[in-house]
Design a protein around this motif. Structure first.
Motif, mmCIF file in Angstrom:
data_model
loop_
_atom_site.group_PDB
_atom_site.id
_atom_site.type_symbol
_atom_site.label_atom_id
_atom_site.label_comp_id
_atom_site.label_asym_id
_atom_site.label_seq_id
_atom_site.Cartn_x
_atom_site.Cartn_y
_atom_site.Cartn_z
ATOM 1 N N ALA A 180 7.054 -14.756 12.337
ATOM 2 C CA ALA A 180 7.818 -15.917 11.890
ATOM 3 C C ALA A 180 8.124 -15.829 10.400
ATOM 4 O O ALA A 180 9.237 -16.152 9.957
ATOM 5 C CB ALA A 180 7.032 -17.201 12.193
ATOM 6 N N VAL A 181 7.150 -15.389 9.621
ATOM 7 C CA VAL A 181 7.351 -15.252 8.178
ATOM 8 C C VAL A 181 8.440 -14.229 7.885
ATOM 9 O O VAL A 181 9.316 -14.440 7.037
ATOM 10 C CB VAL A 181 6.028 -14.869 7.481
ATOM 11 N N ILE A 182 8.398 -13.091 8.592
ATOM 12 C CA ILE A 182 9.422 -12.050 8.407
ATOM 13 C C ILE A 182 10.807 -12.596 8.769
ATOM 14 O O ILE A 182 11.793 -12.382 8.047
ATOM 15 C CB ILE A 182 9.093 -10.807 9.256
ATOM 16 N N LEU A 231 7.882 9.486 5.935
ATOM 17 C CA LEU A 231 7.853 8.086 6.341
ATOM 18 C C LEU A 231 8.017 7.217 5.097
ATOM 19 O O LEU A 231 7.415 7.502 4.062
ATOM 20 C CB LEU A 231 6.523 7.754 7.020
ATOM 21 N N ILE A 232 8.829 6.176 5.190
ATOM 22 C CA ILE A 232 9.080 5.353 4.015
ATOM 23 C C ILE A 232 7.853 4.517 3.654
ATOM 24 O O ILE A 232 7.125 4.034 4.514
ATOM 25 C CB ILE A 232 10.305 4.433 4.204
ATOM 26 N N GLY A 233 7.625 4.373 2.346
ATOM 27 C CA GLY A 233 6.574 3.488 1.861
ATOM 28 C C GLY A 233 7.102 2.095 1.617
ATOM 29 O O GLY A 233 6.343 1.137 1.503
ATOM 30 N N THR A 234 8.427 1.986 1.527
ATOM 31 C CA THR A 234 9.132 0.720 1.356
ATOM 32 C C THR A 234 10.593 0.962 1.694
ATOM 33 O O THR A 234 11.124 2.052 1.440
ATOM 34 C CB THR A 234 9.011 0.174 -0.083
ATOM 35 N N SER A 235 11.263 -0.045 2.270
ATOM 36 C CA SER A 235 12.654 0.148 2.674
ATOM 37 C C SER A 235 13.592 0.237 1.481
ATOM 38 O O SER A 235 14.748 0.637 1.613
ATOM 39 C CB SER A 235 13.113 -0.982 3.597
ATOM 40 N N GLU A 236 13.111 -0.123 0.298
ATOM 41 C CA GLU A 236 13.913 0.077 -0.918
ATOM 42 C C GLU A 236 14.411 1.518 -0.998
ATOM 43 O O GLU A 236 15.555 1.784 -1.376
ATOM 44 C CB GLU A 236 13.070 -0.244 -2.156
ATOM 45 N N HIS A 237 13.552 2.465 -0.633
ATOM 46 C CA HIS A 237 13.896 3.878 -0.767
ATOM 47 C C HIS A 237 15.095 4.265 0.092
ATOM 48 O O HIS A 237 16.028 4.916 -0.378
ATOM 49 C CB HIS A 237 12.691 4.743 -0.397
ATOM 50 N N SER A 238 15.071 3.870 1.357
ATOM 51 C CA SER A 238 16.191 4.241 2.219
ATOM 52 C C SER A 238 17.428 3.397 1.923
ATOM 53 O O SER A 238 18.558 3.852 2.119
ATOM 54 C CB SER A 238 15.812 4.132 3.697
ATOM 55 N N SER A 261 11.604 -3.537 7.417
ATOM 56 C CA SER A 261 11.099 -2.239 7.863
ATOM 57 C C SER A 261 9.583 -2.272 7.953
ATOM 58 O O SER A 261 8.927 -3.056 7.275
ATOM 59 C CB SER A 261 11.499 -1.122 6.888
ATOM 60 N N PRO A 262 9.018 -1.392 8.787
ATOM 61 C CA PRO A 262 7.603 -1.070 8.633
ATOM 62 C C PRO A 262 7.466 -0.173 7.411
ATOM 63 O O PRO A 262 8.423 0.496 7.009
ATOM 64 C CB PRO A 262 7.265 -0.309 9.931
ATOM 65 N N CYS A 263 6.288 -0.167 6.812
ATOM 66 C CA CYS A 263 6.029 0.656 5.633
ATOM 67 C C CYS A 263 4.733 1.432 5.855
ATOM 68 O O CYS A 263 3.777 0.905 6.424
ATOM 69 C CB CYS A 263 5.896 -0.213 4.383
ATOM 70 N N GLN A 283 -0.448 0.707 6.903
ATOM 71 C CA GLN A 283 0.767 0.320 7.640
ATOM 72 C C GLN A 283 0.954 -1.187 7.536
ATOM 73 O O GLN A 283 0.009 -1.954 7.727
ATOM 74 C CB GLN A 283 0.626 0.712 9.106
ATOM 75 N N PHE A 284 2.171 -1.594 7.195
ATOM 76 C CA PHE A 284 2.485 -3.022 7.164
ATOM 77 C C PHE A 284 3.989 -3.181 7.313
ATOM 78 O O PHE A 284 4.731 -2.196 7.416
ATOM 79 C CB PHE A 284 1.993 -3.671 5.862
ATOM 80 N N GLU A 285 4.444 -4.435 7.369
ATOM 81 C CA GLU A 285 5.873 -4.706 7.485
ATOM 82 C C GLU A 285 6.329 -5.518 6.281
ATOM 83 O O GLU A 285 5.535 -6.226 5.671
ATOM 84 C CB GLU A 285 6.163 -5.459 8.789
ATOM 85 N N LYS A 286 7.612 -5.392 5.968
ATOM 86 C CA LYS A 286 8.072 -6.019 4.735
ATOM 87 C C LYS A 286 9.551 -6.377 4.833
ATOM 88 O O LYS A 286 10.329 -5.695 5.492
ATOM 89 C CB LYS A 286 7.839 -5.078 3.549
ATOM 90 N N GLN A 287 9.910 -7.467 4.156
ATOM 91 C CA GLN A 287 11.308 -7.800 3.897
ATOM 92 C C GLN A 287 11.553 -7.502 2.425
ATOM 93 O O GLN A 287 10.806 -7.963 1.552
ATOM 94 C CB GLN A 287 11.596 -9.269 4.217
#
Length: 428
Positions: A180-182, A231-238, A261-263, A283-287
């Motif tokens: 829900a937060v995501i 594997l991305i550490g944060t979606s900022e990279h991609s 993305s997952p990170c 492993q975690f997820e992020k906006q």
């Protein structure tokens, strides 16, 4: 990455910046790269002269052959052969010098903004502003995993058997709260004019080295064995990588994206991948949010980005503060950075839940992201900021919305994403 011409013309400024970042071991690199650059320019100059001479001599040989002067022509051919061998040597030297120069330039830190406080490490970061009143309730606030376990919301033991420390199973209402937060963060950023994006979760090495320093890469990234993929550490990279090797029309700027993305992070050197917590994990997820903009607009966007995170946390009834990162705490590509920290009633202190950074043209220079402006082409500026990163954010959410009876209040803005629930009641 700095402009080599800037380094050549302003060595003392570059050295002073290195001192401000307390990286004195890199001071010698400035003189070294300037000397290598001089060698490279000399080699190029000699090679260009040989190429021009070769073209001229080739025409002379043709004329001599036409006049029947074969012996003179043969002598000139010997010179052409010798020049060709020398040219091959120079081209190999150029290639070697360019690689050495690039390696050093990727190591010299970006010039920090004059407003950045000078300090050795994160212990010297400076509080800027507080938002919301920190509250310590008159009942004991349990450790975050204990709160989750009361709702049968986390299973660390099974995760440890499956993947080891640094992983988790979220279950039931806690898992739903996470999602829900995501979802709320996604819509929050869309409503602020950002374009929603789900990016690739793996990127090539040229993108990795374009968006981060070698030290960060070694500490964070998981390499896919046998392939040129990480594997991305944060979606900022991609998301920044989306613009690699592009020329952007001036009128198309800014590009404002928000991504889910997952990170995945090695957390190499991190102290205490927790057995009983989800603060520092693999492993975690992020906006996330990123901006690609005009150089003169980057500081304006910097202020907008961190404010977005503050506003989102305040809408969830979580007190936060902003903390200006000092010079020694800035990664090499960053011009300026601020952390957003959330209040922890249990610890009675703030802890990091997001970071906003202005990288100037460092990433754009590495990735060749240019703007086609009125007076020619130039490098764009790039910025990034965490919108929200559960499950770390869940720690702040659970502690700040916990009731004495163990139930959790659901803020109004989040209730539509929780099926209308206004409170989560404990199972234990």
């Amino acid at each position: 990455m700095l402009d080599l011409k800037f380094v050549r013309e302003n060595p003392e400024i570059v050295k002073e910046n290195i001192k401000k970042k307390f990286q004195d071991d890199k001071l010698g690199l400035v003189d070294e790269v300037i000397a290598l650059d001089a060698d490279l320019r000399n080699a190029k100059q000699e090679a260009d002269a040989l190429r021009a001479g070769r073209n001229k001599v080739s025409k002379q040989i043709g004329a001599l052959m036409g006049q029947g002067k074969k012996e003179e022509a043969e002598e000139m051919k010997k010179q052409v052969t010798a020049d060709s061998e020398r040219l091959a040597q120079l081209e190999a030297k150029e290639d070697e010098l360019e690689k050495r120069i690039k390696k050093i330039m990727m190591t010299i830190p970006n010039i920090i903004d004059p407003s950045v406080p000078i300090g050795k490490d994160d212990s010297e970061n400076v509080e800027v502003e507080r938002f919301g009143e920190p509250v310590v309730p008159d009942f004991e606030v349990p450790y975050h995993t204990d709160i989750m376990e009361r709702f049968n919301g986390i299973d660390l033991d099974s995760a440890r058997k499956v993947a080891g420390n640094g992983f988790y199973y979220l279950m039931g209402d806690i898992a739903r709260l996470h999602s829900a937060v995501i979802s709320y963060a996604r819509d929050f950023m869309i409503n602020r004019g950002f374009t929603y994006c789900i990016p690739p979760f793996m990127i090539r090495s040229e993108v990795v080295t374009g968006v981060m320093s070698f030290a960060e890469m070694d500490a964070m990234m998981y390499k896919i064995e046998g392939e040129d993929l990480y594997l991305i550490g944060t979606s900022e990279h991609s998301m920044i990588g989306k613009f690699i090797d592009t020329i952007l029309p001036k009128e198309s700027l800014p590009h404002t994206l928000t991504s889910y993305s997952p990170c995945f992070r090695k957390e190499k050197g991190a102290h205490g991948i927790e057995e009983r917590g989800v603060y520092r994990i693999h492993q975690f997820e992020k906006q996330e949010m990123i901006v690609v903009c005009e150089p003169e607009d980057s500081m304006m966007w910097y202020e907008k980005l961190w404010q977005n995170t503050v506003d989102l946390f305040r809408s969830l009834d979580i007190p936060v503060r902003t903390l200006e990162c000092c010079s020694g705490d800035l990664a090499d590509l960053k011009v300026k950075s601020v952390d957003v920290e959330a209040w922890s009633p249990r610890q009675k202190k703030y802890f990091e839940v997001g970071s906003c950074s202005n990288l100037g043209d460092a990433q754009a220079r590495r990735l060749k992201i240019r703007v086609d402006g009125k007076d020619g082409k130039y490098f764009a500026h790039t910025l990034n900021n965490t919108v929200v990163a559960p499950p770390r954010m869940l720690i702040a959410f659970l502690e700040n919305n916990l009731n004495a009876d163990g139930s959790i209040n659901i803020p109004t803005v989040l209730q539509p994403y929780m099926g209308g629930m206004t409170v989560i009641k404990t199972n234990k």
